[in-house]
Scaffold this motif. Structure first.
Motif, mmCIF file in Angstrom:
data_model
loop_
_atom_site.group_PDB
_atom_site.id
_atom_site.type_symbol
_atom_site.label_atom_id
_atom_site.label_comp_id
_atom_site.label_asym_id
_atom_site.label_seq_id
_atom_site.Cartn_x
_atom_site.Cartn_y
_atom_site.Cartn_z
ATOM 1 N N ARG A 136 0.852 -1.185 0.000
ATOM 2 C CA ARG A 136 0.000 0.000 0.000
ATOM 3 C C ARG A 136 0.890 1.237 0.000
ATOM 4 O O ARG A 136 1.902 1.279 0.705
ATOM 5 N N LEU A 137 0.480 2.246 -0.739
ATOM 6 C CA LEU A 137 1.309 3.437 -0.888
ATOM 7 C C LEU A 137 1.018 4.462 0.204
ATOM 8 O O LEU A 137 -0.115 4.906 0.378
ATOM 9 N N ILE A 138 2.058 4.831 0.932
ATOM 10 C CA ILE A 138 1.955 5.852 1.973
ATOM 11 C C ILE A 138 1.878 7.220 1.309
ATOM 12 O O ILE A 138 2.589 7.501 0.345
ATOM 13 N N ASP A 139 1.055 8.093 1.841
ATOM 14 C CA ASP A 139 0.891 9.430 1.265
ATOM 15 C C ASP A 139 1.989 10.352 1.773
ATOM 16 O O ASP A 139 1.758 11.253 2.584
ATOM 17 N N SER A 140 3.197 10.118 1.284
ATOM 18 C CA SER A 140 4.353 10.928 1.673
ATOM 19 C C SER A 140 5.336 10.989 0.517
ATOM 20 O O SER A 140 5.648 9.959 -0.101
ATOM 21 N N ALA A 141 5.836 12.175 0.252
ATOM 22 C CA ALA A 141 6.827 12.350 -0.811
ATOM 23 C C ALA A 141 8.196 11.811 -0.412
ATOM 24 O O ALA A 141 9.095 11.697 -1.248
ATOM 25 N N ASP A 142 8.380 11.480 0.864
ATOM 26 C CA ASP A 142 9.684 11.051 1.369
ATOM 27 C C ASP A 142 9.846 9.538 1.417
ATOM 28 O O ASP A 142 10.852 9.044 1.960
ATOM 29 N N VAL A 143 8.891 8.791 0.885
ATOM 30 C CA VAL A 143 9.050 7.345 0.759
ATOM 31 C C VAL A 143 10.173 7.057 -0.235
ATOM 32 O O VAL A 143 10.248 7.676 -1.301
ATOM 33 N N SER A 144 11.055 6.127 0.106
ATOM 34 C CA SER A 144 12.192 5.821 -0.773
ATOM 35 C C SER A 144 11.775 4.999 -1.982
ATOM 36 O O SER A 144 12.206 5.266 -3.110
ATOM 37 N N TYR A 145 10.955 3.971 -1.744
ATOM 38 C CA TYR A 145 10.469 3.109 -2.825
ATOM 39 C C TYR A 145 9.061 2.621 -2.484
ATOM 40 O O TYR A 145 8.659 2.588 -1.318
ATOM 41 N N TYR A 146 8.376 2.177 -3.524
ATOM 42 C CA TYR A 146 7.063 1.545 -3.376
ATOM 43 C C TYR A 146 7.103 0.215 -4.111
ATOM 44 O O TYR A 146 7.499 0.143 -5.287
ATOM 45 N N VAL A 147 6.718 -0.869 -3.427
ATOM 46 C CA VAL A 147 6.677 -2.204 -4.021
ATOM 47 C C VAL A 147 5.244 -2.716 -3.925
ATOM 48 O O VAL A 147 4.699 -2.849 -2.823
ATOM 49 N N SER A 148 4.629 -2.993 -5.059
ATOM 50 C CA SER A 148 3.237 -3.430 -5.028
ATOM 51 C C SER A 148 2.856 -4.012 -6.379
ATOM 52 O O SER A 148 3.709 -4.482 -7.133
ATOM 53 N N PHE A 149 1.557 -3.963 -6.668
ATOM 54 C CA PHE A 149 1.009 -4.385 -7.939
ATOM 55 C C PHE A 149 0.300 -3.196 -8.582
ATOM 56 O O PHE A 149 0.098 -2.169 -7.944
ATOM 57 N N ASP A 150 -0.059 -3.359 -9.834
ATOM 58 C CA ASP A 150 -0.865 -2.358 -10.522
ATOM 59 C C ASP A 150 -2.286 -2.487 -9.969
ATOM 60 O O ASP A 150 -3.072 -3.314 -10.434
ATOM 61 N N ASN A 151 -2.588 -1.692 -8.947
ATOM 62 C CA ASN A 151 -3.823 -1.892 -8.195
ATOM 63 C C ASN A 151 -5.082 -1.480 -8.953
ATOM 64 O O ASN A 151 -6.152 -2.045 -8.728
ATOM 65 N N GLU A 152 -4.969 -0.516 -9.835
ATOM 66 C CA GLU A 152 -6.115 -0.182 -10.674
ATOM 67 C C GLU A 152 -6.431 -1.347 -11.612
ATOM 68 O O GLU A 152 -7.596 -1.663 -11.868
ATOM 69 N N LYS A 153 -5.370 -2.003 -12.077
ATOM 70 C CA LYS A 153 -5.548 -3.189 -12.929
ATOM 71 C C LYS A 153 -6.251 -4.301 -12.168
ATOM 72 O O LYS A 153 -7.060 -5.052 -12.739
ATOM 73 N N VAL A 154 -5.965 -4.429 -10.867
ATOM 74 C CA VAL A 154 -6.649 -5.435 -10.050
ATOM 75 C C VAL A 154 -8.161 -5.234 -10.116
ATOM 76 O O VAL A 154 -8.929 -6.171 -10.371
ATOM 77 N N GLY A 155 -8.605 -3.997 -9.890
ATOM 78 C CA GLY A 155 -10.037 -3.696 -9.940
ATOM 79 C C GLY A 155 -10.634 -3.961 -11.311
ATOM 80 O O GLY A 155 -11.774 -4.437 -11.426
ATOM 81 N N GLU A 156 -9.876 -3.664 -12.351
ATOM 82 C CA GLU A 156 -10.355 -3.903 -13.707
ATOM 83 C C GLU A 156 -10.505 -5.401 -13.980
ATOM 84 O O GLU A 156 -11.483 -5.829 -14.611
ATOM 85 N N LEU A 157 -9.540 -6.194 -13.516
ATOM 86 C CA LEU A 157 -9.633 -7.644 -13.699
ATOM 87 C C LEU A 157 -10.863 -8.210 -12.993
ATOM 88 O O LEU A 157 -11.587 -9.047 -13.549
ATOM 89 N N GLN A 158 -11.089 -7.754 -11.770
ATOM 90 C CA GLN A 158 -12.254 -8.221 -11.016
ATOM 91 C C GLN A 158 -13.549 -7.875 -11.735
ATOM 92 O O GLN A 158 -14.427 -8.728 -11.923
ATOM 93 N N ALA A 159 -13.668 -6.618 -12.103
ATOM 94 C CA ALA A 159 -14.919 -6.155 -12.716
ATOM 95 C C ALA A 159 -15.149 -6.793 -14.081
ATOM 96 O O ALA A 159 -16.283 -7.153 -14.422
ATOM 97 N N GLN A 160 -14.076 -6.925 -14.871
ATOM 98 C CA GLN A 160 -14.240 -7.531 -16.199
ATOM 99 C C GLN A 160 -14.680 -8.985 -16.081
ATOM 100 O O GLN A 160 -15.534 -9.454 -16.844
ATOM 101 N N ALA A 161 -14.103 -9.693 -15.100
ATOM 102 C CA ALA A 161 -14.516 -11.084 -14.890
ATOM 103 C C ALA A 161 -15.990 -11.158 -14.506
ATOM 104 O O ALA A 161 -16.727 -12.047 -14.970
ATOM 105 N N LEU A 162 -16.439 -10.229 -13.666
ATOM 106 C CA LEU A 162 -17.845 -10.213 -13.245
ATOM 107 C C LEU A 162 -18.764 -9.912 -14.434
ATOM 108 O O LEU A 162 -19.772 -10.601 -14.644
ATOM 109 N N VAL A 163 -18.423 -8.896 -15.215
ATOM 110 C CA VAL A 163 -19.232 -8.522 -16.380
ATOM 111 C C VAL A 163 -19.324 -9.691 -17.356
ATOM 112 O O VAL A 163 -20.404 -10.035 -17.859
#
Length: 370
Positions: A136-163
């Motif tokens: 999860r991305l912290i709301d701070s400009a001083d974070v050194s790095y962010y490690v995660s997934f394309d979270n908007e893509k996650v929602g799109e995959l879920q919704a497309q599968a449902l549709v």
């Protein structure tokens, strides 16, 4: 030489030797086993790992052990300090402060509350301690790095599968669905929701109601869905659900409310319980986010930062306030009953034996899991 001069010289030499020995003893004590955590003279580092809650199955089952495993592979002498916030932002703040006081070299922080966690980053910055925002991305400009997934893509995959599933079932294009979103304090939840709406809003489906689930707590999702079942009944022909744990609560409410057959229900995290519900037909799909490479990447970055390195990121992500953070974003995968074996089993997340317990033996045999 006068006797008094010789005596003075001997006393002076003895005093110098005594001071030297005391200094050596003092230094040995400071760098020994009772020293505060943190880098020592041998270069070993202490890395803090802070996870947000215990209601989400993946954290204890995957993220923590994979992270610790990779740190141990890269650094024999490194120590990992671990804490879980139990869904409490104030508790996570205290845990972070404790780790900073102990002298950690790097913090890897999965925030329960992305905005509140900015205070932790500020405190770490004051001590020149880098912070990796994990999952999860912290709301701070001083974070050194962010490690995660394309979270908007996650929602799109879920919704497309449902549709797509609702079309396969021959349901009208304007059929009614409900949306069980994630926690309002989780910055990823907003991205899942945005991605889902990208697909759902263009599909013609009718969103009867939607709910942001506080703390991702399944009982709260279950209570809300129970209320919607009372209100809408069989008009609920699909359920967008943001993760597997809350999907379990939603499905329990649908069953208790007499909805039969169950509508297609989405999920996320490829939790073992979610995979089993997919096999039994209670849940339609989940999103598999390969936790091992995510945790491994965070561990690799933490060790590198502890050694003074600055690895080059391959992407960027914007915080809620618009700051651009160097990022590593992995690709999520939609999982249905058709590709369980090729995803979570092939990657070693679960074995066939773990999935195919007695209660699911028949479903496993039906779908070729053996």
């Amino acid at each position: 030489m006068k006797k008094t001069t010789r005596r003075a010289l001997v006393l002076s030499t003895a005093l110098a030797l005594s001071v030297s020995m005391l200094t050596a003893c003092s230094n040995a004590t400071q760098t020994g086993g009772d020293a505060p955590s943190g880098s020592d003279d041998d270069g070993a580092a202490t890395i803090g790992l802070l996870l947000p809650d215990n209601v989400t199955e993946r954290y204890a089952a995957a993220d923590k052990p994979y992270f610790e495993e990779r740190v141990a592979e890269l650094c024999d002498d490194c120590e990992v300090l671990y804490a879980n916030a139990d869904g409490d932002a104030a508790k996570q703040q205290q845990q972070a402060e404790s780790m900073l006081t102990q002298g950690v070299d790097v913090l890897v922080l999965d925030p329960f509350d992305g905005k509140a966690a900015a205070a932790i980053v500020n405190q770490a910055k004051a001590k020149s301690i880098p912070v990796i925002s994990y999952d999860r991305l912290i709301d701070s400009a001083d974070v050194s790095y962010y490690v995660s997934f394309d979270n908007e893509k996650v929602g799109e995959l879920q919704a497309q599968a449902l549709v797509d599933r609702m079309k396969e079932l021959g349901l009208p294009e304007d059929s009614g669905i409900i949306m069980v979103n994630g926690s309002p304090t989780d910055p990823n939840a907003a991205q899942f929701k945005k991605g889902a709406h990208n697909i759902i809003d263009a599909s013609g489906l009718t969103v009867l109601a939607e709910f942001d689930t506080p703390g991702w707590e399944p009982p709260k999702a279950q209570d809300w869905v129970a209320g919607q079942v009372t209100k809408f009944g069989d008009d609920i022909t699909g359920v967008y659900d943001a993760n597997d744990d809350t999907a379990g609560g939603a499905i329990a409410a649908l069953k208790a409310g007499g909805i039969d057959p169950l509508p297609p229900v989405t999920g996320q995290d490829a939790a073992l319980s979610g995979i089993q519900r997919i096999l039994s037909g209670d849940q339609y799909m989940t999103v598999y986010k390969a936790f091992k490479p995510e945790a491994y990447k965070a561990a690799e970055l933490a060790v590198a930062l502890s050694e003074g390195e600055q690895p080059e990121a391959d992407a960027t992500a914007d915080t809620a306030s618009g700051a651009s953070i160097p990022s590593f974003l992995l690709t999520p995968v939609a999982v249905t009953v058709d590709n369980i074996k090729d995803t979570v089993v092939a990657d070693g997340l679960y074995t066939i034996d773990q999935i195919c317990t007695a209660a699911y033996a028949d479903a496993c045999a039906e779908h070729g899991l053996k």
